[in-house]
Scaffold this motif. Structure first.
Motif, PDB file in Angstrom:
ATOM      1  N   GLN A 275       0.829  -1.207   0.000  1.00 30.06           N
ATOM      2  CA  GLN A 275       0.000   0.000   0.000  1.00 30.06           C
ATOM      3  C   GLN A 275       0.861   1.255   0.000  1.00 30.06           C
ATOM      4  N   THR A 276       1.924   1.247   0.813  1.00 32.88           N
ATOM      5  CA  THR A 276       2.829   2.396   0.876  1.00 32.88           C
ATOM      6  C   THR A 276       3.508   2.642  -0.466  1.00 32.88           C
ATOM      7  N   LEU A 277       3.988   1.560  -1.082  1.00 32.44           N
ATOM      8  CA  LEU A 277       4.639   1.687  -2.392  1.00 32.44           C
ATOM      9  C   LEU A 277       3.654   2.159  -3.449  1.00 32.44           C
ATOM     10  N   ASN A 278       2.422   1.674  -3.380  1.00 37.15           N
ATOM     11  CA  ASN A 278       1.418   2.088  -4.357  1.00 37.15           C
ATOM     12  C   ASN A 278       1.074   3.568  -4.202  1.00 37.15           C
ATOM     13  N   ASN A 279       0.971   4.039  -2.951  1.00 35.06           N
ATOM     14  CA  ASN A 279       0.723   5.466  -2.713  1.00 35.06           C
ATOM     15  C   ASN A 279       1.858   6.317  -3.288  1.00 35.06           C
ATOM     16  N   ALA A 280       3.091   5.899  -3.017  1.00 31.22           N
ATOM     17  CA  ALA A 280       4.249   6.635  -3.521  1.00 31.22           C
ATOM     18  C   ALA A 280       4.287   6.613  -5.046  1.00 31.22           C
ATOM     19  N   HIS A 281       3.907   5.482  -5.618  1.00 33.07           N
ATOM     20  CA  HIS A 281       3.899   5.343  -7.083  1.00 33.07           C
ATOM     21  C   HIS A 281       2.943   6.346  -7.725  1.00 33.07           C
ATOM     22  N   GLN A 282       1.776   6.529  -7.120  1.00 30.82           N
ATOM     23  CA  GLN A 282       0.799   7.475  -7.662  1.00 30.82           C
ATOM     24  C   GLN A 282       1.341   8.908  -7.631  1.00 30.82           C
ATOM     25  N   VAL A 283       2.001   9.257  -6.529  1.00 33.89           N
ATOM     26  CA  VAL A 283       2.561  10.608  -6.401  1.00 33.89           C
ATOM     27  C   VAL A 283       3.651  10.833  -7.444  1.00 33.89           C
ATOM     28  N   THR A 284       4.503   9.825  -7.651  1.00 37.67           N
ATOM     29  CA  THR A 284       5.592   9.995  -8.626  1.00 37.67           C
ATOM     30  C   THR A 284       5.056  10.066 -10.052  1.00 37.67           C
ATOM     31  N   LEU A 285       3.916   9.435 -10.317  1.00 39.02           N
ATOM     32  CA  LEU A 285       3.298   9.574 -11.633  1.00 39.02           C
ATOM     33  C   LEU A 285       2.835  11.011 -11.871  1.00 39.02           C
ATOM     34  N   CYS A 286       2.325  11.635 -10.823  1.00 40.03           N
ATOM     35  CA  CYS A 286       1.955  13.055 -10.915  1.00 40.03           C
ATOM     36  C   CYS A 286       3.179  13.898 -11.251  1.00 40.03           C
ATOM     37  N   LEU A 287       4.270  13.650 -10.543  1.00 36.73           N
ATOM     38  CA  LEU A 287       5.494  14.410 -10.767  1.00 36.73           C
ATOM     39  C   LEU A 287       6.017  14.195 -12.183  1.00 36.73           C
ATOM     40  N   ALA A 288       5.893  12.978 -12.700  1.00 36.66           N
ATOM     41  CA  ALA A 288       6.346  12.700 -14.069  1.00 36.66           C
ATOM     42  C   ALA A 288       5.550  13.523 -15.079  1.00 36.66           C
ATOM     43  N   GLY A 289       4.254  13.688 -14.842  1.00 32.50           N
ATOM     44  CA  GLY A 289       3.433  14.483 -15.744  1.00 32.50           C
ATOM     45  C   GLY A 289       3.732  15.968 -15.683  1.00 32.50           C
ATOM     46  N   LEU A 290       4.390  16.393 -14.611  1.00 25.43           N
ATOM     47  CA  LEU A 290       4.719  17.812 -14.446  1.00 25.43           C
ATOM     48  C   LEU A 290       5.746  18.284 -15.466  1.00 25.43           C
ATOM     49  N   ASN A 291       6.471  17.372 -16.093  1.00 27.16           N
ATOM     50  CA  ASN A 291       7.506  17.779 -17.056  1.00 27.16           C
ATOM     51  C   ASN A 291       6.930  18.560 -18.227  1.00 27.16           C
ATOM     52  N   CYS A 292       5.636  18.353 -18.530  1.00 28.50           N
ATOM     53  CA  CYS A 292       5.014  19.084 -19.639  1.00 28.50           C
ATOM     54  C   CYS A 292       4.935  20.586 -19.372  1.00 28.50           C
ATOM     55  N   ILE A 293       4.952  20.955 -18.093  1.00 26.40           N
ATOM     56  CA  ILE A 293       4.959  22.370 -17.726  1.00 26.40           C
ATOM     57  C   ILE A 293       6.389  22.880 -17.537  1.00 26.40           C
ATOM     58  N   LEU A 294       7.247  22.049 -16.961  1.00 28.09           N
ATOM     59  CA  LEU A 294       8.606  22.482 -16.652  1.00 28.09           C
ATOM     60  C   LEU A 294       9.507  22.548 -17.883  1.00 28.09           C
ATOM     61  N   ASP A 295       9.259  21.694 -18.883  1.00 26.46           N
ATOM     62  CA  ASP A 295      10.116  21.697 -20.075  1.00 26.46           C
ATOM     63  C   ASP A 295      10.179  23.064 -20.753  1.00 26.46           C
TER      64      ASP A 295
END
Length: 323
Positions: A275-295
């Motif tokens: 459960q902990t790893l799955n929660n962290a995985h969801q957050v990191t997916l959000c961060l990965a999508g942030l590159n569309c703004i930061l690029d």
């Protein structure tokens, strides 16, 4: 190879879900869609207005390709917004699920690849300025870009043909869930993670060499052209590294142990860890999508012309507001 939005589900041992992801992704992807679409379209418009194709340098070719990769992913965000707004139930055409998974992979790894070649290009420009200035590398930029698209597109192509939908909790999930103890999936994911960190180490080395070279140069008088170029180069280094550290490193750090836990190849039956790893995985997916703004932010640091054009436009808007 499932790298998109996922949920660890294992009926034999653990059933977990990160319910916070439904409102989180709905809001987050809505913001990324609006801001990312405006920013990346503006970048393409500025490049088209300032430069002609024959005048495109190597780094500008890479930037345009990076922008296109971001826009392809941004175009799928309304699909994900609908999906998460319905608590993870895919009610759209099944092929759209496949296409969304395909473009998520393409955006992530095209962005990584183009940021890598941009770093190498800046390294050459700083360490061999005369040689770089005297050479025409537009053809190399086109060839490298085509190779990147072909390799990553081919690597992501299974997403277009596999069955991306599976039923869970009376809902159709899109790229969620693995078959337990699937060693092929585990090996594939671990290879992807290893390749990412190899690329990240190379980027780190190139950028540290850029910083060392710039700092070893004589201090220029404030306001001089060379001093301004040096500052822009340093800001570019921090911008590229910032995108990697914020968007891509967390996702690849958590993806290895998360995949092994989901596949029951590590700490089998430890539901709390899963459960902990799955929660962290969801957050990191959000961060990965942030590159569309930061690029797009990197473009302001990379080219003098783009920075000047943006400054002129801002001043023009302010002058109109004061009237």
């Amino acid at each position: 190879m499932m790298k998109n939005v996922t949920m660890a589900v294992n009926d034999r041992v653990c059933t977990v879900d990160s319910e916070f992801r439904y409102p989180l992704f709905t809001v987050f992807y809505s913001i990324v869609f609006i801001v990312g679409l405006l920013a990346n379209c503006y970048v393409l418009w500025v490049f088209a207005r300032i430069y002609r194709i024959k005048k495109m340098s190597e780094i500008k070719i890479y930037m345009i390709n990076l922008t296109v990769a971001d826009l392809l992913f941004i175009m799928t965000l309304p699909l994900w917004i609908i999906y998460y707004n319905q608590n993870g139930d895919w009610t759209l055409n099944p092929f759209l699920c496949n296409l969304s998974g395909f473009l998520f992979f393409v955006n992530t790894y095209c962005s990584i690849a183009f940021l890598a070649v941009i770093s190498f290009n800046r390294y050459q420009a700083v360490t061999k300025p005369l040689e770089t200035a005297q050479s025409s590398l537009r053809r190399r930029g086109v060839v490298v870009s085509v190779v990147i698209w072909v390799i990553i597109g081919a690597s992501a192509s299974p997403y277009l043909f596999m069955n991306g939908l599976n039923k869970g909790n009376n809902m159709m999930r899109c790229f969620e869930g693995y078959k337990p103890q699937n060693t092929k999936v585990a090996i594939t994911n671990l290879i992807i993670v290893a390749c990412f960190f190899l690329v990240f180490i190379l980027i780190l080395v190139f950028n540290l060499l850029i910083v060392r070279t710039l700092l070893s140069q004589p201090v220029q008088q404030q306001g001089s052209r060379k001093g301004g170029t040096k500052q822009r180069a340093l800001r570019m280094v921090f911008a590229v590294l910032g995108v990697f550290v914020i968007c891509f490193v967390p996702h690849h750090l958590i993806n290895g142990p998360w995949t092994m836990a989901v596949l029951e190849l590590w700490r089998r039956g430890d539901c709390d860890l899963l459960q902990t790893l799955n929660n962290a995985h969801q957050v990191t997916l959000c961060l990965a999508g942030l590159n569309c703004i930061l690029d797009p932010i990197t473009y302001c640091f990379a080219t003098t012309m783009f920075q000047r054009y943006l400054t002129v436009r801002i001043k023009h808007i302010r002058s109109k507001a004061d009237i």
